[in-house]
Scaffold this motif. Structure first.
Motif, PDB file in Angstrom:
ATOM      1  N   GLN A 235      -3.291   3.147 -13.198  1.00 39.85           N
ATOM      2  CA  GLN A 235      -2.394   3.133 -12.002  1.00 39.85           C
ATOM      3  C   GLN A 235      -2.596   3.728 -10.818  1.00 39.85           C
ATOM      4  O   GLN A 235      -2.180   3.099  -9.806  1.00 39.85           O
ATOM      5  CB  GLN A 235      -1.028   4.153 -12.483  1.00 39.85           C
ATOM      6  CG  GLN A 235      -0.451   3.614 -13.844  1.00 39.85           C
ATOM      7  CD  GLN A 235       0.621   4.546 -14.593  1.00 39.85           C
ATOM      8  OE1 GLN A 235       0.474   5.900 -14.214  1.00 39.85           O
ATOM      9  NE2 GLN A 235       1.455   4.249 -15.360  1.00 39.85           N
ATOM     10  N   VAL A 236      -3.402   4.715 -10.480  1.00 43.15           N
ATOM     11  CA  VAL A 236      -3.958   5.203  -9.304  1.00 43.15           C
ATOM     12  C   VAL A 236      -4.799   3.941  -8.593  1.00 43.15           C
ATOM     13  O   VAL A 236      -4.425   3.924  -7.711  1.00 43.15           O
ATOM     14  CB  VAL A 236      -4.786   6.403  -9.518  1.00 43.15           C
ATOM     15  CG1 VAL A 236      -5.425   6.969  -8.077  1.00 43.15           C
ATOM     16  CG2 VAL A 236      -3.774   7.864 -10.002  1.00 43.15           C
ATOM     17  N   ALA A 237      -5.585   3.576  -9.317  1.00 40.10           N
ATOM     18  CA  ALA A 237      -6.638   2.261  -8.986  1.00 40.10           C
ATOM     19  C   ALA A 237      -5.674   1.386  -8.391  1.00 40.10           C
ATOM     20  O   ALA A 237      -5.937   0.671  -7.350  1.00 40.10           O
ATOM     21  CB  ALA A 237      -7.380   1.893 -10.052  1.00 40.10           C
ATOM     22  N   GLU A 238      -4.790   0.879  -9.129  1.00 42.85           N
ATOM     23  CA  GLU A 238      -3.843  -0.300  -8.759  1.00 42.85           C
ATOM     24  C   GLU A 238      -3.074   0.176  -7.433  1.00 42.85           C
ATOM     25  O   GLU A 238      -2.949  -0.748  -6.294  1.00 42.85           O
ATOM     26  CB  GLU A 238      -2.781  -0.702  -9.790  1.00 42.85           C
ATOM     27  CG  GLU A 238      -3.381  -1.481 -11.121  1.00 42.85           C
ATOM     28  CD  GLU A 238      -2.336  -1.565 -12.383  1.00 42.85           C
ATOM     29  OE1 GLU A 238      -1.183  -0.890 -11.990  1.00 42.85           O
ATOM     30  OE2 GLU A 238      -2.576  -1.990 -13.117  1.00 42.85           O
ATOM     31  N   GLN A 239      -2.501   1.336  -7.280  1.00 42.86           N
ATOM     32  CA  GLN A 239      -1.768   1.904  -6.115  1.00 42.86           C
ATOM     33  C   GLN A 239      -2.759   1.669  -4.895  1.00 42.86           C
ATOM     34  O   GLN A 239      -2.401   1.258  -4.032  1.00 42.86           O
ATOM     35  CB  GLN A 239      -1.350   3.113  -6.486  1.00 42.86           C
ATOM     36  CG  GLN A 239      -0.718   3.648  -5.084  1.00 42.86           C
ATOM     37  CD  GLN A 239       0.590   2.871  -4.774  1.00 42.86           C
ATOM     38  OE1 GLN A 239       1.372   2.410  -5.861  1.00 42.86           O
ATOM     39  NE2 GLN A 239       1.245   3.033  -3.659  1.00 42.86           N
ATOM     40  N   GLU A 240      -3.940   2.224  -5.097  1.00 43.11           N
ATOM     41  CA  GLU A 240      -5.045   2.264  -4.040  1.00 43.11           C
ATOM     42  C   GLU A 240      -5.356   0.787  -3.524  1.00 43.11           C
ATOM     43  O   GLU A 240      -5.305   0.643  -2.160  1.00 43.11           O
ATOM     44  CB  GLU A 240      -6.241   3.047  -4.451  1.00 43.11           C
ATOM     45  CG  GLU A 240      -6.037   4.537  -4.597  1.00 43.11           C
ATOM     46  CD  GLU A 240      -7.181   5.041  -4.933  1.00 43.11           C
ATOM     47  OE1 GLU A 240      -8.227   4.495  -5.246  1.00 43.11           O
ATOM     48  OE2 GLU A 240      -7.528   6.430  -5.232  1.00 43.11           O
ATOM     49  N   GLU A 241      -5.279  -0.090  -4.638  1.00 41.68           N
ATOM     50  CA  GLU A 241      -5.686  -1.311  -4.194  1.00 41.68           C
ATOM     51  C   GLU A 241      -4.544  -2.179  -3.447  1.00 41.68           C
ATOM     52  O   GLU A 241      -4.823  -2.756  -2.584  1.00 41.68           O
ATOM     53  CB  GLU A 241      -5.700  -1.977  -5.570  1.00 41.68           C
ATOM     54  CG  GLU A 241      -6.151  -3.646  -5.318  1.00 41.68           C
ATOM     55  CD  GLU A 241      -6.386  -4.116  -6.669  1.00 41.68           C
ATOM     56  OE1 GLU A 241      -5.988  -5.584  -7.007  1.00 41.68           O
ATOM     57  OE2 GLU A 241      -7.367  -3.681  -7.458  1.00 41.68           O
ATOM     58  N   LEU A 242      -3.311  -1.800  -3.967  1.00 39.70           N
ATOM     59  CA  LEU A 242      -2.297  -2.258  -2.849  1.00 39.70           C
ATOM     60  C   LEU A 242      -2.363  -1.792  -1.607  1.00 39.70           C
ATOM     61  O   LEU A 242      -1.852  -2.458  -0.669  1.00 39.70           O
ATOM     62  CB  LEU A 242      -0.771  -1.848  -3.637  1.00 39.70           C
ATOM     63  CG  LEU A 242      -0.544  -2.784  -4.983  1.00 39.70           C
ATOM     64  CD1 LEU A 242       0.936  -2.276  -5.619  1.00 39.70           C
ATOM     65  CD2 LEU A 242      -0.228  -4.277  -4.803  1.00 39.70           C
ATOM     66  N   GLU A 243      -2.471  -0.328  -1.371  1.00 35.08           N
ATOM     67  CA  GLU A 243      -2.514   0.145  -0.032  1.00 35.08           C
ATOM     68  C   GLU A 243      -3.406  -0.448   0.626  1.00 35.08           C
ATOM     69  O   GLU A 243      -3.334  -0.401   1.919  1.00 35.08           O
ATOM     70  CB  GLU A 243      -2.784   1.681  -0.345  1.00 35.08           C
ATOM     71  CG  GLU A 243      -1.452   2.427  -0.815  1.00 35.08           C
ATOM     72  CD  GLU A 243      -1.879   3.908  -1.038  1.00 35.08           C
ATOM     73  OE1 GLU A 243      -2.858   4.469  -0.930  1.00 35.08           O
ATOM     74  OE2 GLU A 243      -0.750   4.418  -1.472  1.00 35.08           O
ATOM     75  N   ASN A 244      -4.734  -0.666   0.328  1.00 32.35           N
ATOM     76  CA  ASN A 244      -5.882  -1.191   0.735  1.00 32.35           C
ATOM     77  C   ASN A 244      -5.457  -2.624   1.143  1.00 32.35           C
ATOM     78  O   ASN A 244      -5.876  -3.158   2.092  1.00 32.35           O
ATOM     79  CB  ASN A 244      -7.333  -0.961  -0.119  1.00 32.35           C
ATOM     80  CG  ASN A 244      -7.576   0.183  -0.274  1.00 32.35           C
ATOM     81  OD1 ASN A 244      -7.203   1.004   0.485  1.00 32.35           O
ATOM     82  ND2 ASN A 244      -8.461   0.452  -1.064  1.00 32.35           N
ATOM     83  N   ALA A 245      -4.805  -3.312   0.392  1.00 31.38           N
ATOM     84  CA  ALA A 245      -4.468  -4.789   0.673  1.00 31.38           C
ATOM     85  C   ALA A 245      -3.586  -4.993   1.896  1.00 31.38           C
ATOM     86  O   ALA A 245      -3.633  -5.588   2.692  1.00 31.38           O
ATOM     87  CB  ALA A 245      -4.028  -5.337  -0.715  1.00 31.38           C
ATOM     88  N   ASP A 246      -2.648  -4.073   1.837  1.00 32.63           N
ATOM     89  CA  ASP A 246      -1.819  -3.885   3.006  1.00 32.63           C
ATOM     90  C   ASP A 246      -2.557  -3.481   4.199  1.00 32.63           C
ATOM     91  O   ASP A 246      -2.190  -4.184   5.418  1.00 32.63           O
ATOM     92  CB  ASP A 246      -0.577  -2.805   2.712  1.00 32.63           C
ATOM     93  CG  ASP A 246       0.326  -3.248   1.693  1.00 32.63           C
ATOM     94  OD1 ASP A 246       0.411  -4.334   1.248  1.00 32.63           O
ATOM     95  OD2 ASP A 246       1.034  -2.304   0.993  1.00 32.63           O
ATOM     96  N   VAL A 247      -3.382  -2.703   4.176  1.00 33.09           N
ATOM     97  CA  VAL A 247      -4.075  -2.218   5.571  1.00 33.09           C
ATOM     98  C   VAL A 247      -4.746  -3.512   5.981  1.00 33.09           C
ATOM     99  O   VAL A 247      -4.912  -3.814   7.007  1.00 33.09           O
ATOM    100  CB  VAL A 247      -4.851  -1.103   5.191  1.00 33.09           C
ATOM    101  CG1 VAL A 247      -5.966  -0.988   6.420  1.00 33.09           C
ATOM    102  CG2 VAL A 247      -3.860   0.135   4.913  1.00 33.09           C
ATOM    103  N   GLY A 248      -5.478  -4.123   5.034  1.00 33.45           N
ATOM    104  CA  GLY A 248      -6.505  -5.412   5.233  1.00 33.45           C
ATOM    105  C   GLY A 248      -5.562  -6.301   6.049  1.00 33.45           C
ATOM    106  O   GLY A 248      -6.029  -7.121   6.962  1.00 33.45           O
TER     107      GLY A 248
END
Length: 186
Positions: A161-174
């Motif tokens: 869950q933490v990895a998925e959340q970080e992935e979503l945050e990184n995708a938004d930043v990208g």
């Protein structure tokens, strides 16, 4: 307490203290001197002295109190096994202490949950009357069982869950960075 399989479970400070006390007693009661290293004996003695110091909650804990605490923390599935171990070892008395133990505390628990955890810790670990009946049917016959069972599935689920959340945050930043670069190029 007997270690049946090494490295299969985490041990709380209380369990380590109990184990070292039993080893020290066995060593002192032995009629013939055992062949143990002086360095090992020194480390065991110093560790035991540290764990039995009055500034640590270990001296006020009991196996029954720890079992009660773990049973009462079951309604909080967002707490990982490691966080529960740290709650046992540190016995937080304030919300600030709980912030140090639980990662992203405000995001994972409500204010009522946080207050409930502090209350549970106070009544089960810090209170000398913690030797109340064990909840959820846990009996003292489980004394040789580690208090912290291996919950790799639970920890893996949380880490996913933490990895998925970080992935979503990184995708938004990208995407935002990409738009900013496009605007500069124009």
């Amino acid at each position: 307490m007997q270690v049946l399989e090494p490295r299969t479970a985490l041990l709380s400070n209380f369990e380590v203290s109990t184990l070292l006390s039993e080893l020290q007693k066995e060593h002192n009661d032995a009629a013939s001197p055992q062949h143990s290293s002086d360095n090992l004996r020194f480390i065991q003695t110093q560790t035991l002295n540290y764990l039995n110091d009055t500034h640590l909650p270990t001296t006020r804990q009991s196996e029954l109190g720890i079992s009660n605490l773990l049973a009462q923390l079951q309604p909080f599935p967002t707490l990982t096994r490691a966080e529960k171990l740290m709650i046992v070892n540190l016995a937080p008395k304030t919300i600030v202490e709980l912030y140090v133990i639980v990662e992203e505390l405000e995001d994972r628990l409500s204010q009522e949950d946080i207050d409930a955890i502090i209350s549970i810790v106070h009544t089960t670990l810090n209170d000398p009357a913690a030797d109340a009946p064990v909840l959820n049917g846990t009996s003292q016959n489980d004394a040789d069982q580690p208090l912290f069972e291996d919950d790799d599935e639970e920890d893996a689920k949380y880490e996913m869950q933490v990895a998925e959340q970080e992935e979503l945050e990184n995708a938004d930043v990208g995407e935002e960075e990409g738009r900013a670069i496009d605007e500069v190029d124009e």
